[in-house]
Structure formats: C-alpha cells, structure tokens
Design an enzyme around this catalytic site. Structure first.
Site, PDB file in Angstrom:
ATOM      1  CG  LEU A 100     -18.017  10.191 -18.756  1.00 51.48           C
ATOM      2  CD1 LEU A 100     -18.567   8.581 -18.317  1.00 51.48           C
ATOM      3  CD2 LEU A 100     -18.769  10.844 -18.830  1.00 51.48           C
ATOM      4  N   GLY A 101     -15.533  12.500 -15.349  1.00 53.07           N
ATOM      5  CA  GLY A 101     -14.850  12.921 -14.274  1.00 53.07           C
ATOM      6  C   GLY A 101     -15.191  11.861 -13.204  1.00 53.07           C
TER       7      GLY A 101
ATOM      8  CG  ASP B 126      -8.359  11.033 -11.219  1.00 51.09           C
ATOM      9  OD1 ASP B 126      -9.084  11.857 -11.174  1.00 51.09           O
ATOM     10  OD2 ASP B 126      -8.736  10.728 -12.512  1.00 51.09           O
TER      11      ASP B 126
ATOM     12  CE  LYS C 286     -30.862   2.733 -28.191  1.00 50.25           C
ATOM     13  NZ  LYS C 286     -31.396   2.702 -30.112  1.00 50.25           N
TER      14      LYS C 286
ATOM     15  CD  GLN D 294     -30.631   2.029 -24.093  1.00 50.89           C
ATOM     16  OE1 GLN D 294     -30.872   0.893 -24.763  1.00 50.89           O
ATOM     17  NE2 GLN D 294     -31.538   2.555 -23.978  1.00 50.89           N
TER      18      GLN D 294
ATOM     19  N   GLY E 142       8.246  23.621 -12.661  1.00 50.19           N
ATOM     20  CA  GLY E 142       8.277  23.270 -13.766  1.00 50.19           C
ATOM     21  C   GLY E 142      10.112  22.604 -14.481  1.00 50.19           C
TER      22      GLY E 142
ATOM     23  CB  CYS F 252       9.168  23.641  -6.618  1.00 50.69           C
ATOM     24  SG  CYS F 252      10.230  22.285  -7.045  1.00 50.69           S
TER      25      CYS F 252
ATOM     26  CD  GLU G 174      14.988  22.302 -15.105  1.00 49.81           C
ATOM     27  OE1 GLU G 174      15.441  22.883 -13.956  1.00 49.81           O
ATOM     28  OE2 GLU G 174      13.844  21.456 -15.515  1.00 49.81           O
TER      29      GLU G 174
ATOM     30  CG  HIS H 207       5.450  20.708  -5.699  1.00 49.97           C
ATOM     31  ND1 HIS H 207       5.455  21.046  -6.273  1.00 49.97           N
ATOM     32  CD2 HIS H 207       7.027  20.244  -5.880  1.00 49.97           C
ATOM     33  CE1 HIS H 207       6.326  21.013  -7.829  1.00 49.97           C
ATOM     34  NE2 HIS H 207       7.381  20.622  -7.048  1.00 49.97           N
TER      35      HIS H 207
ATOM     36  CD  GLU I 188       2.458  23.130  -6.682  1.00 47.77           C
ATOM     37  OE1 GLU I 188       2.633  23.460  -4.486  1.00 47.77           O
ATOM     38  OE2 GLU I 188       2.186  22.359  -6.425  1.00 47.77           O
TER      39      GLU I 188
END
Ligand code: GLN
Length: 538
Positions: free
Chosen positions: A19-20, A75, A192, A195, A359, A386, A409, A511, A513
């Site tokens: 829903l955000g 989040d 509804k 509610q 990744g 990265c 890896e 990172h 970002e």
C-alpha cells in the site's frame, strides 16, 4: 527540568500489502522533522529471518545496508531518504531476531523456571527493542510490516497495543493505512474494505487515531465523511492519499491534508512551522522542467524489478534531477548478453551510459563483464557498483589478454582470479551476516576522477561483499587501462577503480547508492549522470 518523554507513532496497514505504508511512515517522519523535531523510525517485520541479508531480492526487494552494517528491508532506504538521516541496526527488527534473543535467554536460564510464552515474553522482548530504539528522540515512528490480521504479525500488534498503553495514551498514537478500491462499473470508491480493516484492528484492541486512505486516483472529499462515520476516526484525522507521480510528493500531499498538525496536537508536541522549502524543490525537480534526458542502461539479472535495485534507481533519479534532466532507464538483460553470440553493440545502442549494479551468483555474470568491456573500449560512461567493480576489473584484464580472468565467486579454482575471496571469508559463502558490511573509510588518490567527483580526500561508504580485488594483480592495472583510485587507508584493499583516458569509467567496491538523497545526489552518481548528458549531446 524533567526530560520530555518520547512520543510514539505506530503505523499499521490494512486491506492489502504493498500500500505504500513505508512511504507513508517515512512521510510522517519527514513532516515531523520539518517541524523541528528529533525523529527516529523503525520497521518491525514479522519474518522469522534474523535480518534481510538472506532474503531473495527478487521477492523481497533490495537489501538496504546501514552505516553500522545492518542488512535491512528496503523500507529503511525510504526512511533514510525521506528523513535525510542515517539509521542503524536498531531501526530494523525482525521477529527472528526477537525469537533468537528469547530462546538464547531461555537457554541461559534467565526466565528462572517460568514457562516462556509469546505473551508476555516475546511481546516484552519486542517492546524492549522498540523502547531502546526510541531513546533520546522526540518522536519514534514504528511501522509494523504486513497487514493487520496476518497470523505471523499478531505478536507485534499486541506488542504495540501494550506499549501504547504503557507509555500512556498522551504519548502514543496509531496510524492505520488502508486501501479504497475504485469500481469502474459504478464509478465509485468503496470504503467497506477500509471499514473492515479498522474493525480488524479494533478487534486486537487498537483504536486508530489517524486513518490514511490510499487509492489509485483522487477520491472525492465526501468519502472522508463516510470513512469517519463508519470508523469513528474524526474527519480531520483522515488523510486521502491517491497515487502520486513521484513518491516524493507524498509528504506534501499529507501536509495538505493537515494530519501532521493533527498528530502534533494530539501528542502535544512543541513544533515550529514546517520547513518544506527544500522538499518542495525536490518535488519540483522530480516532476517538471527537464531540459535534457539521460538514457541509461542498467545491466541486470532481475529484469524489470525496480524494487531489487531501489536505491540505485533513486540515486540515479536524484542525480538526473540535480541536473534538471529526465532519467530514461533501459533494462539490459545480463543473461541475454551471456550468450556468446549476443550482439553487445546492438544491446547498448542509443545509451548514454551503463550501470552494472551489485549482485551475487553466476547468472548473467558474463553479460555484465561484456557490458564493462564494451563501455571501457567505446568510451561509454560506466558506473559499477560492488559487483560492477569486480566485473570491470575482470573486463579490463580480459581485454588486455588475460582471457581466463575471473572471480572466485564463479570459478573457485580459477587460474587468474583477479577478484578473490577476502581474508576471513573462506567457508562462509552461504552464511548470513558474515560479509564485509557497513561503513569503511576510503582514501582517494589525488588527481583521480574519484577525487574530482567527491571533492574530498577521504570518504566513508557502506559495503556488502565477500570478494575483493586480488592485490597480486594491482601492478598490472595500468597496462589494462585502469587504476585503483580509492583504497582502504592502509592501501590493502581496493575500494574504487577507474578507467585511464576514459570520459567516465568509475566503479566502487562499496554501495554509494545507499547514501544518496533526493535533495543531495551522491557525487559518484552525479558525476556519472553528468558524463552521460555530455555523451547525449555528442
Ligand atoms: N557478489 C560480490 C561479493 O560478494 C558482490 C556483492 C555485491 O554486489 N553486493 O563480493
């Protein structure tokens, strides 16, 4: 004078997930901070994982890393960007962590022979974590993940119900985020489900003080009256929140509904007038007035899955907006490029620059190496994050003739492992919480592109990796057309590499970002987007 108690804002969600709710919680934080308050925010997730580090990003979205190395839910990224504040492990709490603590305490005999139960023990352990995170703040916002009524979320709901009671009604408030579907056939918004969602919450003993009603499009004001009558929430405490063209508009939409004032008054908070000038400027930049477009290819394994690369996209956007440019993202399927017969030049046609984000694992790896090789050779702006740095080093080595260059890896016993397992990481490949995580300092080489974009000598950035540049190959870098322009202060670890005689080829082991803000684009992203705009002009 007695210290003022921390006020609690508990945010729950009803009707459905996605829903955000996180954006809503972050926006409330933004508005309270804009009123001069010292705000903290915390996400409580009902998963049995200890943290988000082991969750599949394709299902759960990006793993956001805090400065102290917590591997958290995406989040937390919204929280940091909306509050312009660096958070810590204490802002991310998963049920698994709480249960682990309770069980460890049980083994240690701390319950003195008592039967250990969800209520009171688990719920109390949750409250302790919430109280600990709230210390020293004027307001502590607590978002409960999932939807009220979810079986696994019940203990968190009970924890916040009791906590609200314990800290007193004057010091706590409940915000319930609900959804109103629109029925095209009858052209009306249906209240509804909302509610019922309020009734569900009441069934667990929580009466919401504020209702945020999400909808796909703007609902008529009349809906507020109806919601109010059936939910018992006063009209002035109901905010209608339709989808916004940019998530950064949400604080401003909420501000217009007046609920930040309702919250401030209800909690008797001493607030100043909201300072939203800078935020309004972010929204202005994000939504109009573009003078150019940066067309950027993101070479990805999880195609079309924005959540997986959430902070990368937000950082690219912020960088574009800082230059009044529009961002045109093109998804490049790394796996399709893996194919030896893939037409790499065609895949990158029309791009002003490419990003290879972080990744793990084999899939798409060869495609990412080819992307870096293409950018290095064709003077196309490149930003490696990265894994994107590791691919860039392999690309440079292979282009210089070491055709079997690889990373441990992918090929544990490879002959030319230019990227190798870090000391202390051997044997931990599949374990949680064991990577090199969080902030580490990095010194920048004078005169380098890295030093130029940062305008600083030493920086702190957040990490999440197991592999690193193998030092044995460092002296070869120049002959490969790259150099290590950022290292750990003792020079033992390569943190940044860049192309020599290239307009913009920059990659970091960390990172960047995670530290970008909508109102303050990160220097590496800003520099990269600037370079792509120059390419676009050519
Ligand atoms: N898989 C690589 C490593 O563990 C890169 C990690 C990442 O991109 N976050 O070193």
């Amino acid at each position: 004078m007695a210290k003022k108690p921390t006020k609690f804002v508990f945010v729950t969600g009803g009707v459905l997930s996605g829903l955000g709710k996180g954006i809503t919680a972050a926006s409330i934080g933004n508005l309270l901070k804009a009123r001069g308050l010292n705000v903290n925010i915390q996400k409580c997730d009902p998963y049995l994982n200890i943290d988000a580090g082991t969750l599949n990003p394709a299902e759960h979205g990006e793993c956001f890393v805090t400065k102290d190395g917590a591997e958290t839910d995406l989040d937390l990224g919204h929280y940091e960007r909306f509050l312009d504040q660096e958070l810590t492990q204490s802002s991310s709490l998963m049920s698994g962590r709480v249960l682990q603590k309770v069980i460890t305490d049980e083994r240690a005999g701390k319950y003195l022979g008592k039967t250990v139960q969800y209520i009171p023990h688990v719920v109390r352990a949750m409250q302790e974590e919430i109280l600990e995170a709230s210390k020293g703040f004027d307001v502590h916002i607590v978002e409960i993940g999932g939807t009220v009524g979810d079986y696994e979320g019940l203990s968190f709901i009970e924890a916040i119900r009791e906590l609200g009671f314990k800290v007193s009604r004057e010091n706590s408030l409940y915000v319930h985020v609900v959804y109103m579907p629109y029925l095209g056939a009858s052209q009306e918004f249906k209240t509804k489900p909302a509610q019922n969602a309020v009734r569900d919450l009441r069934g667990y003993g929580i009466v919401p003080d504020v209702l945020v009603a999400r909808s796909e499009r703007a609902a008529p004001e009349g809906v507020v009256k109806k919601l109010s009558l059936f939910s018992g929430v006063p009209q002035e405490a109901i905010a209608l929140l339709p989808n916004a063209p940019s998530i950064y508009e949400v604080p401003l939409t909420l501000e217009d509904t007046g609920i930040a004032d309702v919250i401030s008054q209800r909690l008797s908070l001493k607030v100043s007038k909201p300072h939203l000038k800078e935020w309004r400027e972010v929204v202005r930049r994000a939504t109009n007035g573009f003078t150019s477009t940066a067309t950027i290819g993101v070479v990805a394994k999880y195609m079309d899955n924005t959540d997986t690369y959430m902070s990368v996209f937000e950082a690219l956007r912020a960088a574009a907006w800082s230059q009044d440019a529009k961002l045109d993202i093109r998804w490049i399927d790394a796996e399709a490029l893996d194919n030896p017969s893939a037409d790499v030049a065609k895949a990158f046609e029309g791009l002003d620059g490419i990003v290879v984000p972080g990744g793990f694992g084999t899939r798409g790896i060869e495609g990412k190496i080819k992307a870096a090789q293409y950018a290095l050779k064709n003077n196309l702006p490149y930003l490696g994050l990265c894994l994107g740095l590791q691919m860039a080093v392999i690309a440079a080595a292979r282009s210089a003739g070491i055709t079997d260059a690889n990373t441990a890896e992918i090929e544990a016993n490879g002959k030319n492992l230019v990227i190798n397992t870090m000391d202390g990481q051997k044997g931990k490949e599949n374990t949680g919480g064991t990577m090199r995580l969080g902030n580490y300092p990095c010194k920048l080489e004078k005169g380098s592109l890295a030093a130029k974009v940062y305008g600083e000598k030493e920086i702190q950035e957040r990490h999440r990796h197991r592999y690193e540049c193998a030092n044995a190959y460092r002296e070869k870098y120049e002959s490969w057309g790259i150099r290590a322009s950022g290292t750990s202060p003792d020079s033992s670890l390569v943190e940044i590499i860049e192309g020599i005689n290239h307009p913009f080829f920059l990659a970091s082991q960390f990172h960047p970002e995670f530290k970008s803000r909508p109102n303050r684009a990160h220097p590496m992203f800003r520099g990269f987007v600037k370079a792509t705009l120059e390419t676009a002009l050519k």
